[in-house]
Write a protein that holds these residues in place. Structure first.
Motif, PDB file in Angstrom:
ATOM      1  N   GLN A  33       0.838  -1.195   0.000  1.00 30.33           N
ATOM      2  CA  GLN A  33       0.000   0.000   0.000  1.00 30.33           C
ATOM      3  C   GLN A  33       0.877   1.250   0.000  1.00 30.33           C
ATOM      4  N   TYR A  35       0.671   5.388   1.097  1.00 30.64           N
ATOM      5  CA  TYR A  35      -0.037   6.375   1.890  1.00 30.64           C
ATOM      6  C   TYR A  35       0.619   7.745   1.691  1.00 30.64           C
ATOM      7  N   PRO A  43      -1.397   9.276   8.243  1.00 25.80           N
ATOM      8  CA  PRO A  43      -1.321   8.839   6.839  1.00 25.80           C
ATOM      9  C   PRO A  43      -2.704   8.501   6.284  1.00 25.80           C
ATOM     10  N   LEU A  45      -4.574   6.435   3.054  1.00 22.30           N
ATOM     11  CA  LEU A  45      -4.344   5.429   2.026  1.00 22.30           C
ATOM     12  C   LEU A  45      -4.602   5.983   0.624  1.00 22.30           C
ATOM     13  N   THR A  48      -3.805   0.263  -3.014  1.00 27.33           N
ATOM     14  CA  THR A  48      -3.319  -1.078  -2.654  1.00 27.33           C
ATOM     15  C   THR A  48      -3.032  -1.837  -3.940  1.00 27.33           C
ATOM     16  N   LEU A  88       4.490   7.221   2.170  1.00 31.40           N
ATOM     17  CA  LEU A  88       4.881   6.005   2.854  1.00 31.40           C
ATOM     18  C   LEU A  88       4.407   4.790   2.081  1.00 31.40           C
ATOM     19  N   PHE A 100       1.064  -4.864   8.416  1.00 31.46           N
ATOM     20  CA  PHE A 100       1.907  -4.284   7.397  1.00 31.46           C
ATOM     21  C   PHE A 100       3.138  -3.660   8.047  1.00 31.46           C
ATOM     22  N   PHE A 102       5.848  -0.609   7.612  1.00 35.51           N
ATOM     23  CA  PHE A 102       5.937   0.683   6.943  1.00 35.51           C
ATOM     24  C   PHE A 102       7.389   1.039   6.646  1.00 35.51           C
TER      25      PHE A 102
ATOM     26  N   TYR B  35       1.079   3.044  16.747  1.00 37.28           N
ATOM     27  CA  TYR B  35       2.395   3.281  16.168  1.00 37.28           C
ATOM     28  C   TYR B  35       3.004   4.519  16.810  1.00 37.28           C
ATOM     29  N   GLY B  42       9.957   6.426   9.953  1.00 42.15           N
ATOM     30  CA  GLY B  42       8.699   5.790   9.586  1.00 42.15           C
ATOM     31  C   GLY B  42       7.864   5.459  10.806  1.00 42.15           C
ATOM     32  N   LEU B  43       6.983   4.503  10.648  1.00 41.91           N
ATOM     33  CA  LEU B  43       6.061   4.113  11.716  1.00 41.91           C
ATOM     34  C   LEU B  43       6.538   2.812  12.358  1.00 41.91           C
ATOM     35  N   PHE B  90       0.402   7.426  16.727  1.00 41.00           N
ATOM     36  CA  PHE B  90      -0.770   7.262  15.873  1.00 41.00           C
ATOM     37  C   PHE B  90      -1.492   5.972  16.220  1.00 41.00           C
ATOM     38  N   GLY B  97     -10.367  -2.098   3.350  1.00 42.35           N
ATOM     39  CA  GLY B  97      -9.827  -1.033   2.512  1.00 42.35           C
ATOM     40  C   GLY B  97      -8.471  -0.528   2.936  1.00 42.35           C
ATOM     41  N   TYR B  99      -5.634   0.702   6.178  1.00 46.22           N
ATOM     42  CA  TYR B  99      -5.551   1.353   7.471  1.00 46.22           C
ATOM     43  C   TYR B  99      -6.252   2.706   7.439  1.00 46.22           C
ATOM     44  N   PHE B 101      -6.041   6.008   9.912  1.00 46.41           N
ATOM     45  CA  PHE B 101      -5.256   6.544  11.027  1.00 46.41           C
ATOM     46  C   PHE B 101      -5.978   7.696  11.697  1.00 46.41           C
ATOM     47  N   GLY B 102      -5.707   7.840  12.989  1.00 44.68           N
ATOM     48  CA  GLY B 102      -6.101   9.049  13.693  1.00 44.68           C
ATOM     49  C   GLY B 102      -5.142  10.175  13.339  1.00 44.68           C
TER      50      GLY B 102
END
Lengths: 112, 110
Positions: A33, A35, A43, A45, A48, A88, A100, A102, B35, B42-43, B90, B97, B99, B101-102
């Motif tokens: 994916q 982002y 992030p 999306l 995919t 990302l 996943f 990242f 995360y 990165g995360l 996060f 679909g 992730y 995220f907040g």
């Protein structure tokens, strides 16, 4: 050690230019994916991809998944300031369960 | 709007203090994640949950704890804050679909 590598780390271009950023791994992804993250936000999306060689287009963004499913690229045509952000990639691996991994991201700045 | 809600947005803690970062989602997702994001790194996955009552450690769980008593809520607890926990946190949930995220919690430990 990063499972996923992204390049370049930083990219600053002028509005209207084209660019490509890359996501690479030594392992095979079951899916991948992309982002985009804007400052102060989480992030979001973009796409995919699951099939080797798959190409997906989202307006001026073209995403390609490598034939061997170890790499991916994101190409932006005629970049605009609104494309500025952290891009990302996140890969799912068969031996990593349902989660996943990242990459560190490519920080893109598009100057007007 | 449907999504993931995190509170607070910002927080400054003193070394040794404790706090709970709240996370709520209204999409009925089973999978939820915490995360941390450090500059250029990165995360990094702290903890995750595959459903109510089930949690598991991620890459960097030390110094944190979680609980998942309901599908909607997944709070993250810091018991003894350390400067190394200064980061942006996060919360995310995952459905078919991908992730969601907040908007993050920026935590500074001084």
């Amino acid at each position: 050690t990063q499972l996923l590598e992204q390049s370049p780390q930083f990219l600053s271009i002028q509005e209207g230019e084209n660019l490509t950023v890359y996501c690479n791994s030594s392992s095979v992804f079951s899916s991948l994916q992309w982002y985009r993250q804007e400052p102060g936000e989480g992030p979001v999306l973009l796409v995919t991809v699951v099939t080797g060689g798959e190409v997906k287009k989202l307006k001026r963004l073209t995403f390609q998944f490598g034939d061997a499913r170890k790499d991916s690229s994101l190409h932006i045509t005629a970049a605009q300031p609104g494309d500025t952000g952290l891009y990302l990639c996140a890969g799912a691996y068969d031996n990593y369960g349902q989660n996943f991994v990242f990459g560190p991201g490519t920080r893109l700045s598009v100057l007007p | 709007n449907a999504g993931v809600t995190q509170t607070p947005k910002f927080r400054i803690l003193k070394i040794g203090q404790s706090m709970t970062l709240q996370c709520t989602q209204d999409m009925n997702h089973n999978y939820m994640y915490w995360y941390r994001q450090d500059p250029g790194m990165g995360l990094k996955l702290i903890y995750y949950s595959v459903g109510a009552g089930i949690t598991d450690k991620g890459e960097v769980p030390n110094g944190y704890n979680v609980s998942r008593s309901t599908t909607e809520d997944f709070p993250l607890r810091l018991e003894l804050a350390a400067p190394s926990q200064t980061s942006v946190y996060f919360c995310a949930s995952r459905g078919e679909g991908g992730y969601t995220f907040g908007s993050g919690t920026r935590l500074t430990v001084v």
